[in-house]
Design a protein around this motif. Structure first.
Motif, PDB file in Angstrom:
ATOM      1  N   MET A  78       0.851  -1.187   0.000  1.00 55.79           N
ATOM      2  CA  MET A  78       0.000   0.000   0.000  1.00 55.79           C
ATOM      3  C   MET A  78       0.890   1.240   0.000  1.00 55.79           C
ATOM      4  SD  MET A  78      -2.854   1.119   2.860  1.00 55.79           S
ATOM      5  CE  MET A  78      -3.789  -0.397   2.636  1.00 55.79           C
ATOM      6  N   ALA A  79       0.427   2.302  -0.620  1.00 52.58           N
ATOM      7  CA  ALA A  79       1.146   3.572  -0.611  1.00 52.58           C
ATOM      8  C   ALA A  79       0.623   4.445   0.530  1.00 52.58           C
ATOM      9  CB  ALA A  79       0.966   4.291  -1.943  1.00 52.58           C
ATOM     10  N   LEU A  80       1.487   5.256   1.091  1.00 50.98           N
ATOM     11  CA  LEU A  80       1.055   6.172   2.143  1.00 50.98           C
ATOM     12  C   LEU A  80       0.021   7.164   1.629  1.00 50.98           C
ATOM     13  CD1 LEU A  80       4.387   7.131   3.964  1.00 50.98           C
ATOM     14  CD2 LEU A  80       2.791   5.287   4.504  1.00 50.98           C
ATOM     15  N   ARG A  83      -5.435   7.399   0.866  1.00 50.43           N
ATOM     16  CA  ARG A  83      -6.183   8.063   1.937  1.00 50.43           C
ATOM     17  C   ARG A  83      -7.386   7.246   2.424  1.00 50.43           C
ATOM     18  NH1 ARG A  83      -6.806  14.267   0.858  1.00 50.43           N
ATOM     19  NH2 ARG A  83      -4.566  14.096   1.166  1.00 50.43           N
ATOM     20  N   GLU A  84      -7.785   6.253   1.656  1.00 50.87           N
ATOM     21  CA  GLU A  84      -8.880   5.382   2.099  1.00 50.87           C
ATOM     22  C   GLU A  84      -8.350   4.103   2.736  1.00 50.87           C
ATOM     23  OE1 GLU A  84     -11.530   4.649  -1.127  1.00 50.87           O
ATOM     24  OE2 GLU A  84     -12.112   6.756  -1.350  1.00 50.87           O
ATOM     25  N   GLY A  85      -7.320   3.507   2.114  1.00 55.00           N
ATOM     26  CA  GLY A  85      -6.815   2.236   2.617  1.00 55.00           C
ATOM     27  C   GLY A  85      -6.095   2.347   3.945  1.00 55.00           C
ATOM     28  N   LEU A  86      -5.359   3.438   4.147  1.00 54.47           N
ATOM     29  CA  LEU A  86      -4.567   3.581   5.368  1.00 54.47           C
ATOM     30  C   LEU A  86      -5.435   3.634   6.628  1.00 54.47           C
ATOM     31  CD1 LEU A  86      -1.489   3.723   5.829  1.00 54.47           C
ATOM     32  CD2 LEU A  86      -1.697   6.205   5.924  1.00 54.47           C
ATOM     33  N   PRO A  87      -6.504   4.437   6.655  1.00 51.37           N
ATOM     34  CA  PRO A  87      -7.365   4.431   7.847  1.00 51.37           C
ATOM     35  C   PRO A  87      -7.987   3.062   8.122  1.00 51.37           C
ATOM     36  CG  PRO A  87      -7.785   6.385   6.537  1.00 51.37           C
ATOM     37  CD  PRO A  87      -6.895   5.502   5.711  1.00 51.37           C
ATOM     38  N   ASN A 121       6.418  11.913   0.697  1.00 50.35           N
ATOM     39  CA  ASN A 121       7.013  12.493   1.895  1.00 50.35           C
ATOM     40  C   ASN A 121       6.162  13.584   2.536  1.00 50.35           C
ATOM     41  OD1 ASN A 121       8.974  10.886   0.786  1.00 50.35           O
ATOM     42  ND2 ASN A 121      10.599  12.391   0.862  1.00 50.35           N
ATOM     43  N   LEU A 122       5.274  14.199   1.759  1.00 47.95           N
ATOM     44  CA  LEU A 122       4.418  15.229   2.320  1.00 47.95           C
ATOM     45  C   LEU A 122       2.973  14.747   2.475  1.00 47.95           C
ATOM     46  CD1 LEU A 122       5.786  18.432   0.540  1.00 47.95           C
ATOM     47  CD2 LEU A 122       6.354  17.528   2.791  1.00 47.95           C
ATOM     48  N   VAL A 123       2.342  14.398   1.364  1.00 43.44           N
ATOM     49  CA  VAL A 123       0.961  13.907   1.437  1.00 43.44           C
ATOM     50  C   VAL A 123       0.891  12.619   2.254  1.00 43.44           C
ATOM     51  CG1 VAL A 123      -1.006  13.051   0.107  1.00 43.44           C
ATOM     52  CG2 VAL A 123       0.333  14.987  -0.752  1.00 43.44           C
ATOM     53  N   GLY A 124       1.807  11.690   1.970  1.00 42.35           N
ATOM     54  CA  GLY A 124       1.809  10.415   2.693  1.00 42.35           C
ATOM     55  C   GLY A 124       2.056  10.594   4.179  1.00 42.35           C
ATOM     56  N   PHE A 125       2.990  11.471   4.527  1.00 35.97           N
ATOM     57  CA  PHE A 125       3.283  11.681   5.946  1.00 35.97           C
ATOM     58  C   PHE A 125       2.102  12.332   6.659  1.00 35.97           C
ATOM     59  CE2 PHE A 125       5.411  13.872   9.544  1.00 35.97           C
ATOM     60  CZ  PHE A 125       5.966  12.751  10.155  1.00 35.97           C
ATOM     61  N   LEU A 126       1.431  13.261   5.988  1.00 33.97           N
ATOM     62  CA  LEU A 126       0.234  13.865   6.586  1.00 33.97           C
ATOM     63  C   LEU A 126      -0.829  12.801   6.842  1.00 33.97           C
ATOM     64  CD1 LEU A 126      -1.374  16.384   7.452  1.00 33.97           C
ATOM     65  CD2 LEU A 126      -2.154  16.581   5.092  1.00 33.97           C
ATOM     66  N   ASN A 127      -0.983  11.858   5.925  1.00 37.05           N
ATOM     67  CA  ASN A 127      -1.955  10.778   6.127  1.00 37.05           C
ATOM     68  C   ASN A 127      -1.603   9.939   7.351  1.00 37.05           C
ATOM     69  OD1 ASN A 127      -3.356  11.615   3.864  1.00 37.05           O
ATOM     70  ND2 ASN A 127      -2.457  10.073   2.504  1.00 37.05           N
ATOM     71  N   ILE A 128      -0.310   9.684   7.546  1.00 33.50           N
ATOM     72  CA  ILE A 128       0.132   8.947   8.726  1.00 33.50           C
ATOM     73  C   ILE A 128      -0.225   9.721   9.996  1.00 33.50           C
ATOM     74  CG2 ILE A 128       2.208   8.322  10.060  1.00 33.50           C
ATOM     75  CD1 ILE A 128       1.617   6.173   8.139  1.00 33.50           C
TER      76      ILE A 128
END
Length: 343
Positions: A78-80, A83-87, A121-128
């Motif tokens: 999965m990619a960071l 935005r749907e899969g991570l939660p 590094n930006l969008v993915g980290f914000l999702n984390i």
């Protein structure tokens, strides 16, 4: 105290070793990686195979796979930026803590493909960070980089130094991670710890790093590119030392309450010694028993002349300081390289 930890970048160099160490200590680990093609994906799949995940399974996006030989390890591709899969992953597992080692790496590549750095590094980290906020994560440990020091001239680098002059987009995204983590820790009360890694090397290392590039070229009778005409120095840090620091920080915070003053921290993770590039090359030559053909090149955009970590805070807070000698680390890498690439 056994806990469940999400390790992102689990097919990457540091993520692989951190996952392996956590499993050996009895923790439960869910590994996440998007397995992009920034460098040879075969090496990434080979790392996962060491953790019991077959390549045929790891190639599938979205599905979580159970390790064949590690009962406490599962993996999801999965990619960071998902935005749907991570939660959904956070909701399913109720992680105790998160170790975010996933990122688009590489200083020079950021000049060619800046969008990849913004996405991961930006969008993915914000999702984390959003998932940590919404799913009750107590502690986020994340990878920063020594590159944040940029044009700083004071040596050795200290975490109290100003880091306002990055010289690459990669460095700018890592500094941005630290700022975002600070804001989220302040606003939502969970602890965040940023780790500024200094030139990590060792077995299973990335093919785009100097250790790998030099060894591969010398072995195969190709010239090596020596930038800034060899007038570079690096704080080379062996992978086992990096792993020990990351795991110690993850474990120490699990059994103690966090005060407001402790919510946000940044540490240098380095060998506390700056090694001249030409000495580093000489160590590889001596280990391989072969002299390198050297192409002296000018300084590269985004590069810096010298790095050197002050790790006093790491010693004070975790009683630990990386200390593997460069010759021993080079020997271990070359031994692995010759075995892995025996063909």
């Amino acid at each position: 105290m056994r806990v469940k930890i999400l390790v992102t970048g689990a097919a990457g160099f540091i993520g692989f070793f951190v996952s392996k160490s956590l499993l050996e200590k009895g923790h439960s680990v869910v590994g996440l990686d998007n397995i992009n093609d920034y460098y040879d994906v075969g090496l990434k799949y080979a790392r996962l195979e060491q953790l019991g995940i077959a390549r045929s399974e790891a190639e599938i996006f979205g599905n979580e796979m159970q390790s064949s030989n590690e009962p406490n390890f599962s993996f999801v591709r999965m990619a960071l930026e998902d935005r749907e899969g991570l939660p959904h992953l956070f909701e399913k597992h109720a992680f105790d803590t998160v170790c975010n080692l996933a990122a688009q790496a590489g200083v020079r590549y950021s000049l060619e493909n800046p969008e990849a750095y913004v996405d991961s590094n930006l969008v993915g980290f914000l999702n984390i960070l959003e998932c940590c906020r919404n799913y009750g994560i107590n502690h986020l440990v994340y990878a920063s980089s020594s590159s944040v020091y940029g044009l700083n001239e004071k040596i050795p680098f200290e975490t109290t130094d100003a880091v306002d002059h990055p010289v690459s987009l990669y460095a700018a995204t890592k500094k941005s991670n630290e700022l975002l983590a600070h804001a989220y820790s302040h606003l939502y009360g969970f602890k965040s710890t940023g780790l500024r890694f200094f030139t990590v090397y060792g077995p299973w290392g990335r093919p785009d790093m100097a250790m790998f590039l030099f060894t591969d070229a010398i072995r195969n009778n190709r010239p090596i590119k020596v930038f800034n005409h060899g007038k570079l120095e690096r704080d080379f840090t062996y992978i086992d030392d990096i792993t020990e620091a990351v795991v110690r920080i993850l474990e120490t915070s699990l059994d103690r309450k966090i005060s407001p003053k402790e919510r946000y921290k940044v540490y240098n993770i380095g060998n506390s010694k700056s090694v001249k590039l030409m000495e580093f090359i000489m160590s590889i030559e001596e280990t391989l028993g072969k002299e390198a053909q050297k192409e002296m090149m000018p300084m590269q955009p985004g590069d810096v002349e010298k790095t050197w970590a002050n790790v006093d805070d790491l010693i004070k807070d975790y009683d630990y300081s990386p200390n593997t000698p460069i010759k021993l680390g080079v020997q271990r890498f070359v031994d692995w390289y010759l075995k892995f690439y025996k063909g």
